[in-house]
Design a protein around this motif. Structure first.
Motif, PDB file in Angstrom:
ATOM      1  N   ASP A   1       0.856  -1.183   0.000  1.00 20.73           N
ATOM      2  CA  ASP A   1       0.000   0.000   0.000  1.00 20.73           C
ATOM      3  C   ASP A   1       0.893   1.235   0.000  1.00 20.73           C
ATOM      4  O   ASP A   1       1.489   1.592   1.002  1.00 20.73           O
ATOM      5  CB  ASP A   1      -0.906  -0.018   1.240  1.00 20.73           C
ATOM      6  N   ARG A   2       0.990   1.894  -1.139  1.00 22.50           N
ATOM      7  CA  ARG A   2       1.849   3.072  -1.278  1.00 22.50           C
ATOM      8  C   ARG A   2       1.098   4.378  -1.019  1.00 22.50           C
ATOM      9  O   ARG A   2       1.623   5.459  -1.231  1.00 22.50           O
ATOM     10  CB  ARG A   2       2.488   3.088  -2.659  1.00 22.50           C
ATOM     11  N   ASN A   3      -0.153   4.280  -0.573  1.00 16.14           N
ATOM     12  CA  ASN A   3      -0.897   5.484  -0.228  1.00 16.14           C
ATOM     13  C   ASN A   3      -0.222   6.178   0.949  1.00 16.14           C
ATOM     14  O   ASN A   3       0.264   5.532   1.867  1.00 16.14           O
ATOM     15  CB  ASN A   3      -2.344   5.147   0.142  1.00 16.14           C
ATOM     16  N   GLN A   4      -0.178   7.490   0.891  1.00 17.53           N
ATOM     17  CA  GLN A   4       0.419   8.262   1.970  1.00 17.53           C
ATOM     18  C   GLN A   4      -0.676   8.699   2.925  1.00 17.53           C
ATOM     19  O   GLN A   4      -1.709   9.213   2.508  1.00 17.53           O
ATOM     20  CB  GLN A   4       1.135   9.488   1.413  1.00 17.53           C
ATOM     21  N   ARG A   5      -0.450   8.464   4.226  1.00 17.69           N
ATOM     22  CA  ARG A   5      -1.421   8.872   5.242  1.00 17.69           C
ATOM     23  C   ARG A   5      -0.823  10.000   6.074  1.00 17.69           C
ATOM     24  O   ARG A   5       0.329   9.941   6.479  1.00 17.69           O
ATOM     25  CB  ARG A   5      -1.802   7.693   6.140  1.00 17.69           C
ATOM     26  N   LEU A   6      -1.629  11.014   6.307  1.00 22.94           N
ATOM     27  CA  LEU A   6      -1.224  12.150   7.115  1.00 22.94           C
ATOM     28  C   LEU A   6      -2.185  12.265   8.287  1.00 22.94           C
ATOM     29  O   LEU A   6      -3.393  12.359   8.095  1.00 22.94           O
ATOM     30  CB  LEU A   6      -1.254  13.435   6.283  1.00 22.94           C
ATOM     31  N   ALA A   7      -1.649  12.208   9.501  1.00 27.15           N
ATOM     32  CA  ALA A   7      -2.470  12.320  10.707  1.00 27.15           C
ATOM     33  C   ALA A   7      -2.423  13.760  11.191  1.00 27.15           C
ATOM     34  O   ALA A   7      -1.363  14.283  11.515  1.00 27.15           O
ATOM     35  CB  ALA A   7      -1.946  11.391  11.793  1.00 27.15           C
ATOM     36  N   ASN A   8      -3.586  14.400  11.204  1.00 24.21           N
ATOM     37  CA  ASN A   8      -3.706  15.754  11.733  1.00 24.21           C
ATOM     38  C   ASN A   8      -4.197  15.621  13.165  1.00 24.21           C
ATOM     39  O   ASN A   8      -5.282  15.100  13.411  1.00 24.21           O
ATOM     40  CB  ASN A   8      -4.682  16.575  10.897  1.00 24.21           C
ATOM     41  N   LEU A   9      -3.378  16.070  14.106  1.00 25.07           N
ATOM     42  CA  LEU A   9      -3.676  15.913  15.528  1.00 25.07           C
ATOM     43  C   LEU A   9      -3.991  17.265  16.154  1.00 25.07           C
ATOM     44  O   LEU A   9      -3.366  18.274  15.831  1.00 25.07           O
ATOM     45  CB  LEU A   9      -2.478  15.301  16.246  1.00 25.07           C
ATOM     46  N   THR A  10      -4.969  17.268  17.081  1.00 26.99           N
ATOM     47  CA  THR A  10      -5.287  18.451  17.867  1.00 26.99           C
ATOM     48  C   THR A  10      -5.238  18.036  19.323  1.00 26.99           C
ATOM     49  O   THR A  10      -6.006  17.167  19.759  1.00 26.99           O
ATOM     50  CB  THR A  10      -6.696  18.993  17.530  1.00 26.99           C
ATOM     51  N   CYS A  11      -4.335  18.648  20.092  1.00 24.83           N
ATOM     52  CA  CYS A  11      -4.192  18.267  21.495  1.00 24.83           C
ATOM     53  C   CYS A  11      -5.375  18.805  22.304  1.00 24.83           C
ATOM     54  O   CYS A  11      -6.203  19.571  21.798  1.00 24.83           O
ATOM     55  CB  CYS A  11      -2.862  18.749  22.073  1.00 24.83           C
ATOM     56  N   LEU A  12      -5.460  18.406  23.548  1.00 23.92           N
ATOM     57  CA  LEU A  12      -6.569  18.803  24.410  1.00 23.92           C
ATOM     58  C   LEU A  12      -6.603  20.309  24.663  1.00 23.92           C
ATOM     59  O   LEU A  12      -7.636  20.855  25.039  1.00 23.92           O
ATOM     60  CB  LEU A  12      -6.498  18.033  25.730  1.00 23.92           C
ATOM     61  N   ASN A  13      -5.483  20.992  24.416  1.00 22.88           N
ATOM     62  CA  ASN A  13      -5.430  22.451  24.574  1.00 22.88           C
ATOM     63  C   ASN A  13      -5.607  23.185  23.243  1.00 22.88           C
ATOM     64  O   ASN A  13      -5.450  24.399  23.183  1.00 22.88           O
ATOM     65  CB  ASN A  13      -4.111  22.872  25.231  1.00 22.88           C
ATOM     66  N   GLY A  14      -5.887  22.444  22.176  1.00 22.97           N
ATOM     67  CA  GLY A  14      -6.181  23.055  20.881  1.00 22.97           C
ATOM     68  C   GLY A  14      -5.005  23.269  19.957  1.00 22.97           C
ATOM     69  O   GLY A  14      -5.169  23.812  18.864  1.00 22.97           O
ATOM     70  N   HIS A  15      -3.798  22.859  20.341  1.00 24.56           N
ATOM     71  CA  HIS A  15      -2.636  22.994  19.450  1.00 24.56           C
ATOM     72  C   HIS A  15      -2.737  21.944  18.345  1.00 24.56           C
ATOM     73  O   HIS A  15      -3.076  20.793  18.608  1.00 24.56           O
ATOM     74  CB  HIS A  15      -1.327  22.804  20.225  1.00 24.56           C
ATOM     75  N   GLU A  16      -2.428  22.349  17.121  1.00 26.26           N
ATOM     76  CA  GLU A  16      -2.532  21.440  15.977  1.00 26.26           C
ATOM     77  C   GLU A  16      -1.147  21.099  15.432  1.00 26.26           C
ATOM     78  O   GLU A  16      -0.273  21.956  15.357  1.00 26.26           O
ATOM     79  CB  GLU A  16      -3.373  22.088  14.881  1.00 26.26           C
ATOM     80  N   HIS A  17      -0.975  19.833  15.065  1.00 30.25           N
ATOM     81  CA  HIS A  17       0.255  19.393  14.407  1.00 30.25           C
ATOM     82  C   HIS A  17      -0.062  18.150  13.577  1.00 30.25           C
ATOM     83  O   HIS A  17      -1.125  17.566  13.702  1.00 30.25           O
ATOM     84  CB  HIS A  17       1.388  19.139  15.403  1.00 30.25           C
ATOM     85  N   SER A  18       0.851  17.779  12.705  1.00 33.43           N
ATOM     86  CA  SER A  18       0.638  16.652  11.792  1.00 33.43           C
ATOM     87  C   SER A  18       1.831  15.714  11.817  1.00 33.43           C
ATOM     88  O   SER A  18       2.959  16.143  12.065  1.00 33.43           O
ATOM     89  CB  SER A  18       0.454  17.146  10.360  1.00 33.43           C
ATOM     90  N   ILE A  19       1.558  14.441  11.549  1.00 30.89           N
ATOM     91  CA  ILE A  19       2.634  13.461  11.382  1.00 30.89           C
ATOM     92  C   ILE A  19       2.317  12.584  10.176  1.00 30.89           C
ATOM     93  O   ILE A  19       1.158  12.325   9.867  1.00 30.89           O
ATOM     94  CB  ILE A  19       2.849  12.572  12.632  1.00 30.89           C
ATOM     95  N   GLN A  20       3.356  12.164   9.483  1.00 33.59           N
ATOM     96  CA  GLN A  20       3.220  11.255   8.344  1.00 33.59           C
ATOM     97  C   GLN A  20       3.244   9.827   8.861  1.00 33.59           C
ATOM     98  O   GLN A  20       4.097   9.480   9.674  1.00 33.59           O
ATOM     99  CB  GLN A  20       4.377  11.477   7.367  1.00 33.59           C
TER     100      GLN A  20
END
Length: 89
Positions: free
Chosen positions: A58-77
């Protein structure tokens, strides 16, 4: 690159739940986050092993968009792997 929501298989659901539960915010160091995963939608072409087992990578790329409990947003591959030892790069 185009990302879209796609139906997850059970392995992906478990993996992504684990990421959300164990994520530590890089800003405030709070553990746990809400997660939304997007993925490219590439066709997967299976082939057969000499013993007849179906095999595909499976060569599909997945990107996880995370929002912490305090509302900060970040992403991980998220990178895929296979039982044969193949790793997505």
């Amino acid at each position: 690159m185009i990302f879209c929501k796609k139906k997850m298989n059970d392995k992906n659901k478990i993996e992504e739940a684990s990421i959300a539960q164990n994520a530590v915010c890089p800003v405030c160091q709070v553990k746990g986050a809400k997660i939304q995963v997007t993925s490219t939608f590439l066709g997967i072409i299976p082939y057969f092993e000499p013993d007849g087992r179906e095999h595909y990578h499976d060569r599909n790329q997945r990107l996880a968009n995370l929002t912490c409990l305090n509302g900060h947003e970040h992403s991980i591959q998220i990178f895929n792997t296979c039982w044969c030892g193949w790793k997505q790069q």
